[in-house]
Design an enzyme around this catalytic site. Sequence first.
Site, PDB file in Angstrom:
ATOM      1  N   GLU A 235      31.490 -54.573  26.204  1.00  0.00           N
ATOM      2  CA  GLU A 235      32.162 -55.624  25.434  1.00  0.00           C
ATOM      3  C   GLU A 235      32.171 -56.940  26.213  1.00  0.00           C
ATOM      4  OE1 GLU A 235      35.891 -54.142  23.952  1.00  0.00           O
ATOM      5  OE2 GLU A 235      34.985 -52.311  23.206  1.00  0.00           O
TER       6      GLU A 235
ATOM      7  N   HIS B 224      42.366 -43.256  11.278  1.00  0.00           N
ATOM      8  CA  HIS B 224      42.186 -43.847  12.606  1.00  0.00           C
ATOM      9  C   HIS B 224      42.700 -42.884  13.669  1.00  0.00           C
ATOM     10  CE1 HIS B 224      43.232 -46.845  15.956  1.00  0.00           C
ATOM     11  NE2 HIS B 224      41.924 -46.746  15.907  1.00  0.00           N
TER      12      HIS B 224
ATOM     13  N   GLU C  68      42.932 -43.111  17.554  1.00  0.00           N
ATOM     14  CA  GLU C  68      42.794 -43.700  18.897  1.00  0.00           C
ATOM     15  C   GLU C  68      43.131 -42.585  19.884  1.00  0.00           C
ATOM     16  OE1 GLU C  68      41.919 -46.870  20.404  1.00  0.00           O
ATOM     17  OE2 GLU C  68      41.995 -45.372  22.001  1.00  0.00           O
TER      18      GLU C  68
ATOM     19  N   HIS D 154      34.735 -46.342  18.332  1.00  0.00           N
ATOM     20  CA  HIS D 154      34.966 -47.539  19.146  1.00  0.00           C
ATOM     21  C   HIS D 154      35.015 -47.154  20.626  1.00  0.00           C
ATOM     22  CE1 HIS D 154      35.999 -51.030  16.426  1.00  0.00           C
ATOM     23  NE2 HIS D 154      35.432 -50.109  15.664  1.00  0.00           N
ATOM     24  N   GLU D 155      34.546 -48.059  21.445  1.00  0.00           N
ATOM     25  CA  GLU D 155      34.424 -47.854  22.901  1.00  0.00           C
ATOM     26  C   GLU D 155      33.538 -46.662  23.275  1.00  0.00           C
ATOM     27  OE1 GLU D 155      37.824 -47.932  21.655  1.00  0.00           O
ATOM     28  OE2 GLU D 155      37.712 -50.101  21.703  1.00  0.00           O
TER      29      GLU D 155
ATOM     30  N   GLU E  14      31.145 -49.195  17.873  1.00  0.00           N
ATOM     31  CA  GLU E  14      31.431 -50.541  18.363  1.00  0.00           C
ATOM     32  C   GLU E  14      30.470 -50.829  19.519  1.00  0.00           C
ATOM     33  OE1 GLU E  14      35.366 -53.099  19.421  1.00  0.00           O
ATOM     34  OE2 GLU E  14      35.105 -51.202  20.446  1.00  0.00           O
TER      35      GLU E  14
ATOM     36  N   GLU F  31      36.770 -59.165  17.037  1.00  0.00           N
ATOM     37  CA  GLU F  31      38.169 -59.087  17.471  1.00  0.00           C
ATOM     38  C   GLU F  31      38.417 -59.904  18.744  1.00  0.00           C
ATOM     39  OE1 GLU F  31      38.422 -54.829  17.804  1.00  0.00           O
ATOM     40  OE2 GLU F  31      38.226 -54.891  19.979  1.00  0.00           O
TER      41      GLU F  31
HETATM   42  C1  NOJ Z   1      40.116 -51.300  20.239  1.00  0.00           C
HETATM   43  C2  NOJ Z   1      39.320 -51.328  18.987  1.00  0.00           C
HETATM   44  O1  NOJ Z   1      38.123 -52.028  19.167  1.00  0.00           O
HETATM   45  C3  NOJ Z   1      40.172 -51.948  17.893  1.00  0.00           C
HETATM   46  O2  NOJ Z   1      39.407 -52.077  16.717  1.00  0.00           O
HETATM   47  C4  NOJ Z   1      41.382 -51.089  17.695  1.00  0.00           C
HETATM   48  O3  NOJ Z   1      42.222 -51.715  16.746  1.00  0.00           O
HETATM   49  C5  NOJ Z   1      42.161 -50.915  18.993  1.00  0.00           C
HETATM   50  N1  NOJ Z   1      41.288 -50.491  20.033  1.00  0.00           N
HETATM   51  C6  NOJ Z   1      43.280 -49.903  18.846  1.00  0.00           C
HETATM   52  O4  NOJ Z   1      42.750 -48.625  18.653  1.00  0.00           O
HETATM   53 CA    CA Z   2      36.895 -52.231  21.430  1.00  0.00          CA
END
Ligand code: NOJ
Ligand code: CA
Length: 712
Positions: free
Chosen positions: A174, A413, A415, A483-484, A502, A508
């Site tokens: 990133e 979602h 995380e 993501h990540e 991502e 963002e």
């Molecule tokens: C990083 C992600 O790129 C973003 O899209 C997400 O909202 C946050 N992490 C929280 O999970």
């Molecule tokens: Ca990210």
Amino acid sequence: MKKILTCIISLLLLNRVMAQQATPISASMNKVKLDFMLDAGGRPEYKVDYAGKLLINVSRLGIKLANDISLDSNFVVINTERKSVDENWKPVWGEVSTIRNHYEQVTIHLKQKNNLGRLMDIVFRVFEDGVGFRYEFPVQPNLKYFIVSDEVTEFALTGDHKTFWIPGDYDTNEYPYSTTKISEIDNRSVVNGSDDIAVKVCPDKYAVQTPLMMKTADGLYINIHEAALVNYSAMLLHVDTKTLKLKASLVPDAVGNMAYMHAACHTPWRTIIVSNKAGEILTSKIILNLNDPSKIENTSWIKPMKFVGVWWEMQTGKSTWNYSNRSDTVGADGQLIPNHKHGGNTPNVERYIDFASKNGIKGVLVEGWNYGWENWFGNWQENVFSFVTPYPDFDVTAITQYAKAKGVVMIMHNETSGSATDYERQMDTAFRFMNKYGYTSVKTGYVGKIIPRGEHHDGAWMVNHYVRAVQKAAEYHIMIDEHEPVRPTGLQRTYPNWMACEAGRGNEYNAFGHGDKPEHETIMPFTRFMGGPMDFTPGILKVKDFTVLPNKQVHTTLVKQLALYVVLYSPIQMAADLPENYEKYADAFQFIKDVGVDWDDTKIIQAEPGEYITTARKEKGTENWFVGAVTNQDGRDEIAPLDFLNKGQKYIATIYADGDDADWDKNPESYKITSYLVDANTKIKLKLAPGGGAAISIKPVNIDIKGLTKYK
Ligand code: NOJ
Ligand code: CA
């Protein structure tokens, strides 16, 4: 006598080896020619020519093993095999509906001249627009399990090329791009100046990440990356700024190893894509072609879509992911005390569902719906998040029913905050929950350090984790957006439920970081997107004054945000802004409503990395075309010929253009929309503002529409 005989035999053998050195083993396809050689020490080498000129100078090949004899020298060629392939295949979704796979393959069977006699094959595929090669290890008595400690592969450049690069890192990509000559690459300033939220580790200050994009002084475009990265770690490139040699530098795992192999096995493909036209780099299919066909037989449940989400409002501080504030997490009765700013609450989610339904947007993502957000960031322990327990104000049953009644699908979602092993334990439970409540896709996330062992995001263990998650999701008919993760290498061909990830610096960063420079989106397709789609989250139409943080703005015009839906390819595209901002700019939002997400055809009208890209795509199964044009910080005039349209057919073109006074910094939300009759002979004049763009939707018409003039 015996001695003399041995001597003669040795001389004969040496002659054979010398003969191999003198005559390279070659394969070619049109302008691309590959030569394989062994040097006097039996070290494998290759070089590549393009249009009769050296493109990659003599470069070493091989693998080093942990605590074992390396597989990089002392080889003889025992055999070669050749194969020609010319076939077409159809991706489940993509930028084109049919892909040609056309290559000449040569496999060099090598054997080491020691008592172990180990075998290693190097397979080269030569395409019209580049080369792919990988190492293969056949079943053999003296090489069963082995640990890779280093890869010798080099790419010896023939000049000090202009290069678009991000610093080497084991955990994140990133970063903003730097554009320098190869000899000027030095990570130090970039690493210190980055505002990335993930963990940064990589001791080599002369390492860069792939896809690496370069341009030679002669106007050749070269892209180096890899394909089909499984059971191996990602490849960084160490840059020798003096000799202009790039060398593979693999991402280590938690204990310093690069890959654990078990013959028969192979490495990922190393790819070199080349063209004298920048646009042909963007349309190259080498990386997809080097991946295996879909392992998912029934793909009818895999559906590209656009989505909105309870997301940008958290990114901009309007609401929070967490239900409660950290300091008052637990009340006297053991309940969470609400903070009154929680975004993922039922009425707010229903507002997004209404908006999606009204505007024909298929999906709604909600972040911050589940327990764990009170104390997650940097809190590196397992079980931070529940993947099945909604916050008290998120009524999952009511939301499911509401979405269903409105013809909208919810996007889950998860995380994980880097807690990948724990996520593997919980995956079945999480996916069962999604099935129960009708979620057909999930956005996963790996913010922070990977625990418990301290693996790296781009190391072999995590590389396999992302694949395991995608495979597990497929069992439950769930599409995935990670993501990540490690950057993509075309595995979406093999796992078409891997819709996007991502692995790059998305929109963002305009909300919380230094932002993306206006040139960013003119580089991304040549770099990050070479391996596959990205969840970039375009479509921020309120580009200024959207956040509680000072001095933040999106570094594009409003119109450029529209153009990104065409220029940045993904089968899932977020309409990332808030419903109220789309309502404010309803006429511009019409483009986002109309634009396709799956394509029959793609044409690059013009492109130059770091400067501009204009892309046209034909929507799958329709006769509708969409054009997106983006520029860097410089305004420019350009002409877009519509010669890809069907001859003799009339179309209505709606042109979303930067206003005459538009400028990404000073006046980004100035735009104008006009409509004309067009046909295949039309050439549209576009005026892009500094940091701006243009977006055009083109639909066939069979009747004359009153008041519509022909484009002149
Ligand atoms: C990083 C992600 O790129 C973003 O899209 C997400 O909202 C946050 N992490 C929280 O999970
Ligand atoms: Ca990210």
